[in-house]
Each structure stands twice: as C-alpha cells, then as structure tokens.
Design a protein around this motif. Structure first.
Motif, PDB file in Angstrom:
ATOM      1  N   PRO A  63      74.886  45.373  71.268  1.00 33.64           N
ATOM      2  CA  PRO A  63      73.485  45.561  71.668  1.00 33.64           C
ATOM      3  C   PRO A  63      73.054  44.621  72.788  1.00 33.64           C
ATOM      4  N   ARG A  64      73.864  43.626  73.077  1.00 31.60           N
ATOM      5  CA  ARG A  64      73.466  42.679  74.123  1.00 31.60           C
ATOM      6  C   ARG A  64      73.560  43.266  75.523  1.00 31.60           C
ATOM      7  N   GLN A  69      68.335  43.548  73.523  1.00 33.38           N
ATOM      8  CA  GLN A  69      69.476  43.273  72.658  1.00 33.38           C
ATOM      9  C   GLN A  69      69.389  44.054  71.360  1.00 33.38           C
ATOM     10  N   ASP A  70      68.822  45.262  71.438  1.00 30.46           N
ATOM     11  CA  ASP A  70      68.695  46.062  70.224  1.00 30.46           C
ATOM     12  C   ASP A  70      69.290  47.465  70.367  1.00 30.46           C
TER      13      ASP A  70
ATOM     14  N   LEU B  75      72.013  47.808  61.779  1.00 28.65           N
ATOM     15  CA  LEU B  75      71.440  47.415  63.054  1.00 28.65           C
ATOM     16  C   LEU B  75      70.992  45.955  63.031  1.00 28.65           C
ATOM     17  N   LEU B  81      78.436  41.320  64.314  1.00 30.95           N
ATOM     18  CA  LEU B  81      77.808  40.060  64.725  1.00 30.95           C
ATOM     19  C   LEU B  81      77.580  39.160  63.503  1.00 30.95           C
ATOM     20  N   GLN B  87      69.234  38.398  67.232  1.00 28.66           N
ATOM     21  CA  GLN B  87      67.941  38.310  67.916  1.00 28.66           C
ATOM     22  C   GLN B  87      67.091  37.226  67.261  1.00 28.66           C
ATOM     23  N   SER B  91      64.054  43.959  65.856  1.00 32.47           N
ATOM     24  CA  SER B  91      63.231  45.147  66.047  1.00 32.47           C
ATOM     25  C   SER B  91      63.371  46.068  64.849  1.00 32.47           C
TER      26      SER B  91
END
Lengths: 362, 362
Positions: A63-64, A69-70, B75, B81, B87, B91
């Motif tokens: 996602p980066r 980054q989502d 997500l 990760l 983050q 989100s």
C-alpha cells in the motif's frame, strides 16, 4: 482433412454417425479461433528473472505505493477474487470511484492491449499509468481535486521513488532485480517488476482448454452446444485468441444501441485515446477467461448477471435475439473458461525506517 | 540454584569467570519473566479445525464483510506488514481514520485482552467488535454518520449474514466448518472462524526465543546488554509473558506526563471501558513481539522511531532518563523479538451470485 479419417476412433464414430464427428469438426473450428492458456507464464526472454518477479510481487501488494499508504494493486486486482474487485466501480484514493469497471489482471499478459480503451500497450505501461492515475494515486495532498494535472505526474513519480529509496529492504530488492543498473530504484523499474509479477498470474487447465487439447469428456453436452452457438452466432468473431478477447476493439452497439445504464453517454471509450470520431463508444473486447468470476460486466459494470451480459452482447453486437436455452448453453460454455488460479504466498514487505532517521540521512 | 553448578559448561565458565556465568543468571531471570512463542499455534481444544481455519482465512481477506466491499481485516492487520497497517492511523470506511494506532494481529492470541483499552477479552470478541465498528464497518448507507448508534448493530450484523448467505461457496464453507449447526451462517460463527485463523498468525523462532532456550550465540553482546537493561530498569515489570506485554494495563505517564502528541487528552483509554477515574489514561501494555516492524508506536501512533519510543517509556513510566547507548542496547534487544512470519497462501474467495438471482430467490 477436417474429418481426420485416419483416426480409427473418429472413423468408428463416423461409421456409427453422431456427436463425436460433430465434436471433432467443432474442435477443428475452435482450434482455428482459440488457444489454451499455457502451463507456464510467458516471460520476456532475458528480461524475466525470479528476483524481478519477487520484487514485483512485493510492490503489487504494497500500500505504500499510494498517496495515503492505504491502496495497493492487489486491492482492485484482487488475486483472491479472480483478479478483480467484484465491485461495480472500484474505490480509489479517498474512496473516490474509478470511472470504469476494473478488468482482471489474470491472464492480462495475453491481452493485445490494457484498459477498456486500450490506452496502455502492455502490462508495464498499464502499471505506470495505474499507479499515477486517480484513483489509486499518489498525486496531491489529501483533499486535493481528483483529476490529475499532467504537470504533477513527474513529481508524483518522484514521490514514489523517494519513498521506496528510504526503505532499505526495497533498495536491496531493486539491486538484486536490476543488478546492472547504476540507480536501480526508479519508476521504470517499478513498473517493469510489477509487470513481471503480473505476467505470472495465469490460469491454465480450464475445462475448455482440456477439451481443446482433445479431452472430449471435459465439456458437458450443454457446454459443447454453447461453444457451437458461441462460434455459430459470431461471438468468436471478436472474442477469440488465447483470452477469447482482450485485443481488438468494437463499438458497443454495432447492431442495436444499448441502454444508457450499459453505455453511459459521457464515456466515449476508445475515441478518447485515438481522437477519432469512428472510435466513439468503441471499447476493447474484454478477455472472457474466468468470466463467471469477474462480474460485474461491461465497462460500466452495469450488470452482474452473466446470462444478461450474453443476451445484451447478442442483441447489441450481433443483432441476434437468443432464446433462453441458447443463453443458458452459452453461459455453460463460458463457465468452462474458468482455470486454475495462481497460488500466491503473501510477500513479507520490508519495514519503513523511522521517519526522523530517514530525514536526517544525507 | 541460579548458578546451575551441576552444568559442566557453566562450571567451566565459572572457573574462567566472566560473561557466560552472567548470561546464565540473566537467562534464569529472563525465564522467570518471559517465555518463547510456541512452534505451533495454540488452538482451543475441540474447537479448532482445519475447516474453521480455512473459512476464517477467507473471511479475513474478504472485502465483502465491509459496507462498501472495499475493506477487509487484512487491510489494517496486513500480514505482509507484520500484522499492522504501517499507518499513523488507519483508514476505515469512506477513508475515515480510526481513533488509535492499529495493534498487530500477529501473536495476538497470546494477549490477555484485545484493543488498546482491553474492551475485547479475546480474538473472537475483537472480531465481533471490529467488523461492526466504524471504521471498517458495514453499518449504514453510504454517506451516513460515522458514529455507530447501538440500535443499528443488530441490523448491520444481519446485513453481513444476509450477504454471506447469498454466496454459495460461503454457505458450503460454513457447513463444513460448523457441521453440527442447523443454521451455520451466523455472526457468532463469522467471529469464531476469523478468530481461529488469526490464532494461527504466530511468529516463532525469534533470536530472543532461541536464546531463552539456551542458544547463547543467538543474541549479540549489545542485545544481551539491552536485555539486562530491559529487566534491570524495570521494563519487564509490565512487558512480560510470551508477548512481552499484551495483557496488563498501565497509566501512560505514571512517572512523568507525556506530551499531548503522545497522549491526546480526549482519549481516556481504559477509563472509557471501566468508567473508573483511576483508569483515566490507562492503556493496555502493548505486545512487543516484532516491535521493530510495527511502527508507529503508542496508541496515538505519535512516533515511528523505536529509540524515541524506548526513551519515552523510560521517562514517562519509570522516571528514568536513559543514556543514548542504553537506548541503543535496548533497541538492539527489542529487534531480537522479531520472529518468523507465518506463510500465508492467499485464499480463493467464492464468487458472488448475480444480484438479480439472489434477489429473486426466496
């Protein structure tokens, strides 16, 4: 020649009359139009390496690559959902919706061009454009307008690269993937690596492919009937090749205009790329591989009923009204295009460095 | 007893004097405080089955559990990760940000409670609450308010279940996972299955665990020094057990108040759950497993620098100002808590039926 009289089995069937002969003739016709998905992904010779594919897989799931980054490639081209999002239109940056239904990444390597309007020649060009496009973009500060001013693309690319360069695990992975490059972490290599990974996402061994290769039992009688209709009614005129589509373009509504739900008037399709009036409302003929799993259908995503999609295509493109049993047979045939999905082990992504440390470097 | 004089090797070291003896004493202290991650995930006896785990894995990765079909557990708890989003805040629905930094799902099965305020006792309760919470929710029509009126939770759960019931592949998977249930597709079973999958997400074989089990070479001298400080300065008073945290609660700022960035005054933490004034600004002591990969830190996500996080904890919780070399040693020790991530093959998710068909059923 088409009767293959030399084949004892076929001869026997011929003597007995009936379906086997018809099927052999059908197979010859089908082989003239279609080809099976190969067992292994076609890499570019001298270009594809395990290191590039491994890097591309990391980037595909990371996602980066997106502004906030989502979002990652895998969100809209979800390998768990046959390479699509399953949504009518897909959410991008800040939840904004993309303008067209997402096309599957599965077998996209066999397409003649990418996107509904064919604006990308290959997977690499598609990646380059998709990371930069809005949605799924990295372009402006939060809350900025959605449309992408061309002037910002270069800086947005730079932003992606700067972010990747702060992540030591990526710097190493780029060096391994592009050992001859002096400065391997660049946008061109991002796209190249992701495209190499995407080219591995193929789905061999569909029932139709087994049948094409000679396994009569792979298709049911209804599927054979559906294939006969698919060719006989003219569907195979556009939906042909390895992907049963994915290459040429056709105006949506050659024979009869679709409804505005199916063909929203403000999306001119291919004409936006070619600037030719004759391309107004022309779209790429989509790849029908795994079509039972890639609903909703059409660039507008306006239906998720495969039977309805078949009926609409017949009437709008061929001027033919199919009977319900014909639609059912064609749908049965289309379900024979579902292949074996790629088995993907989720990558472990390299961690971020502390921001302060990254800032104080140099 | 702590000297283990019966061990020839230790005796030899004792005769020679020096670090091995010190290390053996340290190991005994460490064994009193910590324990290694087991090699295999601890399932609930009689409860965990491969079918439940397989179903839970599908649900964990399925965006169709969210209102707009664009968010899945994976997500924010991204297995690529280290089980977090990476983050600052994550989100959720419509891009709204969650109120606290996401906690890792890796090894969460070993936590005494879930969430920063401990409002969920176990993984199952955490799943139940997270799917229903906003963000990551399924609650109202698009554009509705973000806060979740309790009255709508029952209907939101019903919405999830109704959606899953329209997907034949899920109906089959629930039947296999819960063979004795008359109506297996229910919200309780959704949470049970996801929790079973999440319980498999453990990271054994960290260098620290190898050292705990007797492998002296697993830790570097700096890491041994860091562990000595970690215990000696009092960090291990709260960060202990298998997860070096994840169970008890502590007021953020026992010895010295943190800055408002670190401790935003409007988030009362545990007090919102217990309604006790003494729990104001108390938060769960977070799990330190894989901490080098789970930045940013604190419930506020206010720093992504592990060294800074160590220094802040020492001053706010222990009233200690650590020297830079002490911080570096403790950071080195914390990096020994990084284990082997679970290898996850992406699930193939069952396709949606056509909506029209789903609607016309019943």
């Amino acid at each position: 020649m088409k009767l293959r009289l030399g084949s004892t089995l076929t001869l026997l069937c011929l003597l007995l009359g009936g379906p086997a002969l018809a099927e052999e003739g059908l197979r010859d016709k089908a082989k003239g139009l279609f080809a099976p998905i190969p067992q292994t992904a076609p890499g570019a010779p001298g270009e594809t390496t395990p290191e590039k594919i491994a890097l591309g897989k990391m980037l595909f799931f990371d996602p980066r690559l997106s502004e906030n980054q989502d979002l990652s490639c895998s969100l809209c081209h979800n390998p768990s959902l046959a390479g699509v999002s399953g949504q009518f239109l897909s959410s991008g940056r800040h939840g904004e919706l993309g303008g067209r239904n997402v096309l599957t990444i599965f077998n996209a390597v066999f397409n003649g061009s990418q996107y509904w309007d064919g604006r990308a020649a290959g997977l690499k060009e598609q990646v380059e454009a998709s990371v930069m496009s809005s949605p799924a973009a990295l372009l402006k500060t939060r809350g900025g307008p959605m449309a992408v001013p061309a002037a910002t693309t270069a800086s947005a690319k730079q932003h992606v690269i700067e972010r990747l360069k702060t992540i030591p695990g990526y710097v190493d992975a780029f060096k391994k993937a592009f050992p001859d490059a002096a400065d391997p972490v660049n946008y061109d290599n991002v796209a190249r690596a992701i495209a190499q990974f995407e080219a591995t996402l193929i789905t061999p061994d569909a029932l139709f492919d087994r049948w094409l290769k000679g396994d009569d039992a792979a298709l049911s009688p209804a599927q054979v009937q559906g294939l006969t209709l698919f060719i006989g009614k003219g569907c195979g005129g556009c939906h042909n090749g390895v992907n049963l589509g994915g290459s040429g373009y056709a105006r949506f509504g050659v024979a009869q205009s679709p409804s505005v739900e199916l063909l929203p008037p403000d999306d001119w399709g291919r004409a936006a790329v070619t600037k030719k009036v004759e391309d107004k409302y022309a779209f790429k003929v989509p790849n029908l591989r795994n079509v039972e799993l890639t609903a909703p259908y059409f660039h507008s995503g306006a239906t998720d009923d495969l039977k309805e999609a078949v009926a609409v295509m017949a009437s709008t493109q061929l001027g033919v009204t199919l009977a319900p049993d014909e639609i059912a047979s064609i749908e049965a045939f289309l379900k024979s295009l579902t292949g074996r999905p790629p088995q993907i082990v989720l990558p472990v992504l390299p961690p971020n460095p502390p921001r302060a440390q990254a800032h104080s470097a140099n």
